[in-house]
Scaffold this active site. Structure first.
Site, short mmCIF file in Angstrom:
data_model
loop_
_atom_site.label_atom_id
_atom_site.label_comp_id
_atom_site.label_asym_id
_atom_site.label_seq_id
_atom_site.Cartn_x
_atom_site.Cartn_y
_atom_site.Cartn_z
N LYS A 1 6.19 7.78 0.61
CA LYS A 1 5.81 7.17 -0.67
C LYS A 1 4.30 6.94 -0.67
CE LYS A 1 6.21 2.72 -3.07
NZ LYS A 1 5.19 1.77 -2.94
N LYS B 1 7.16 -8.38 4.29
CA LYS B 1 5.75 -8.59 4.64
C LYS B 1 5.61 -9.18 6.04
CE LYS B 1 4.00 -8.59 0.00
NZ LYS B 1 3.89 -9.36 -1.22
N LYS C 1 -1.02 2.29 -0.56
CA LYS C 1 -2.29 2.03 0.14
C LYS C 1 -2.03 1.58 1.58
CE LYS C 1 -2.63 -2.28 -2.37
NZ LYS C 1 -1.49 -1.91 -3.21
P1 ADP Z 1 1.07 -0.01 -2.87
O1 ADP Z 1 2.39 0.53 -2.37
O2 ADP Z 1 -0.01 1.02 -2.84
O3 ADP Z 1 0.67 -1.30 -2.16
P2 ADP Z 1 1.77 -1.75 -5.02
O4 ADP Z 1 2.97 -2.23 -4.25
O5 ADP Z 1 0.59 -2.68 -5.18
O6 ADP Z 1 1.28 -0.37 -4.39
O7 ADP Z 1 2.29 -1.25 -6.46
C1 ADP Z 1 1.76 -1.61 -7.69
C2 ADP Z 1 2.63 -0.94 -8.74
O8 ADP Z 1 2.57 0.49 -8.63
C3 ADP Z 1 4.11 -1.31 -8.62
O9 ADP Z 1 4.66 -1.50 -9.91
C4 ADP Z 1 4.75 -0.11 -7.95
O10 ADP Z 1 6.10 0.05 -8.32
C5 ADP Z 1 3.87 1.05 -8.44
N1 ADP Z 1 3.78 2.08 -7.38
C6 ADP Z 1 3.11 1.97 -6.21
N2 ADP Z 1 3.21 3.09 -5.47
C7 ADP Z 1 4.00 3.94 -6.18
C8 ADP Z 1 4.49 5.28 -5.95
N3 ADP Z 1 4.17 5.95 -4.84
N4 ADP Z 1 5.26 5.84 -6.89
C9 ADP Z 1 5.58 5.17 -8.03
N5 ADP Z 1 5.14 3.91 -8.32
C10 ADP Z 1 4.36 3.29 -7.42
#
Ligand code: ADP
Ligand code: TRP
Length: 323
Positions: free
Chosen positions: A189, A110, A192
């Site tokens: 991937k 981060k 957001k």
């Molecule tokens: P982002 O990458 O959008 O910020 P988060 O890190 O908040 O998403 O992820 C919240 C949950 O969703 C986590 O358990 C993460 O492993 C899952 N997740 C997020 N993006 C993906 C993805 N592209 N494919 C599979 N799982 C995902």
């Protein structure tokens, strides 16, 4: 078994979140005592606008309800409605060596992404440990990126138990690996932070437009294609029946299939998959009190389950003892 997980209210949830995490949370409700919460204290570490936290909390709650959260069985609450967890964070902080937090990859990531290095961000895993330990949780379903935080939680729990006696259950992680990483519209991937998401509840038309824009390679229509290297096929795996998937796989390998055709089918299947949930969400939105009622009841149940452990921990360290 007691299952617990937290979800940050950090934006509209996308289909990567759904297939990678939420779907498993919802499935686990049937077999286990489940505790899920909106991690708004954690969200503060990235300094969102105050209005945004409130709005996103409502959105995440509506999303989970529409997707099938059963509030009779599952305890669902907002982390900050149970401030006891911050007191436990302090007790745990005092047995947490600095080096344990210094090695946490998510903090380093981060900072590398440009987030300010505030103390909350550094101490984030201790708050997460308190979330887990205050409920004596057994299983914590999380994405692979959170595995280290569960290991830190176990380490903190062991140190506390060694110093003060057996207060906490050691949790196990339950890494959600059943689904490979869901790609975003640009092929990275879906996340957001990359602005490449397809939201679970975005209007059907916009869902279709985004799917039609997903990047593919430039193999000509007539040439054979490798489905395993294709973003569209990766998404098709999430929503197509095994029979249909096998047919598409064959068509990729045979050549003579254009990406436009498979994108169109993917859009149909994805829209159909989420249609009943979308209808449910629209119904829920008509009754704005539902979110407050769910979170209020959830917080009451969560506090009743957590406070005995907090009291035990306070007593163990010698706080509040009679003189
Ligand atoms: P982002 O990458 O959008 O910020 P988060 O890190 O908040 O998403 O992820 C919240 C949950 O969703 C986590 O358990 C993460 O492993 C899952 N997740 C997020 N993006 C993906 C993805 N592209 N494919 C599979 N799982 C995902
Ligand atoms: N740190 C988790 C994430 O970013 C959210 C979270 C907070 C959590 N507390 C938790 C997850 C406790 C599991 C258990 O995804």
């Amino acid at each position: 078994m007691r299952v617990l997980s937290g979800i940050q209210p950090s934006g509209r949830l996308h289909i990567g979140n759904y297939f990678g995490a939420m779907r498993q949370h919802l499935q686990l409700q049937a077999q286990h005592e489940s505790f899920y919460f909106i991690a708004d204290y954690h969200a503060l570490t990235s300094s969102p606008a105050p209005d945004a936290i409130a709005q996103r909390t409502v959105d995440v709650t509506l999303d989970y309800l529409a997707l099938g959260l059963d509030t009779e069985k599952t305890v669902f609450w907002r982390q900050s409605d149970m401030p006891e967890v911050t007191e436990l964070t302090w007790l745990l902080s005092c047995v947490t060596p600095m080096h344990l937090l210094q090695k946490c990859v998510s903090y380093k990531d981060k900072i590398a992404q440009g987030l300010g290095a505030n103390h909350g961000l550094f101490a984030y895993p201790v708050l997460q440990a308190a979330d887990i330990l205050i409920f004596q949780s057994n299983l914590v379903p999380v994405g692979a990126d959170q595995k280290q935080h569960i290991e830190v939680t176990r380490d903190i729990a062991m140190r506390f138990n060694n110093a003060y006696g057996e207060v906490f259950t050691l949790p196990e992680d339950y890494i959600i690996e059943s689904v490979a990483v869901v790609p975003g519209v640009d092929g990275r991937k879906m996340s957001k932070s990359y602005g490449n998401t397809i939201e679970i509840f975005e209007p059907e038309k916009s869902m279709k437009n985004k799917i039609m824009r997903i990047v593919t390679d430039s193999t000509p229509v007539e040439s054979p294609k490798d489905p395993e290297k294709c973003n569209i096929f990766a998404m098709l795996k999430l929503v197509a029946s095994p029979e249909e998937l096998a047919q598409w796989e064959q068509r990729y390998r045979n050549g003579g299939m254009g990406y436009g055709e498979v994108k169109k089918r993917l859009a149909e299947l994805m829209i159909d998959y989420f249609r009943p949930f979308r209808q449910k969400r629209t119904e829920l939105e008509r009754n704005p009190d539902v979110v407050d009622a769910v979170l209020r009841k959830g917080a009451e149940r969560a506090r009743a389950a957590a406070i005995p452990t907090l009291l035990k921990a306070r007593q163990a360290v010698g706080l509040g003892a009679k003189r």
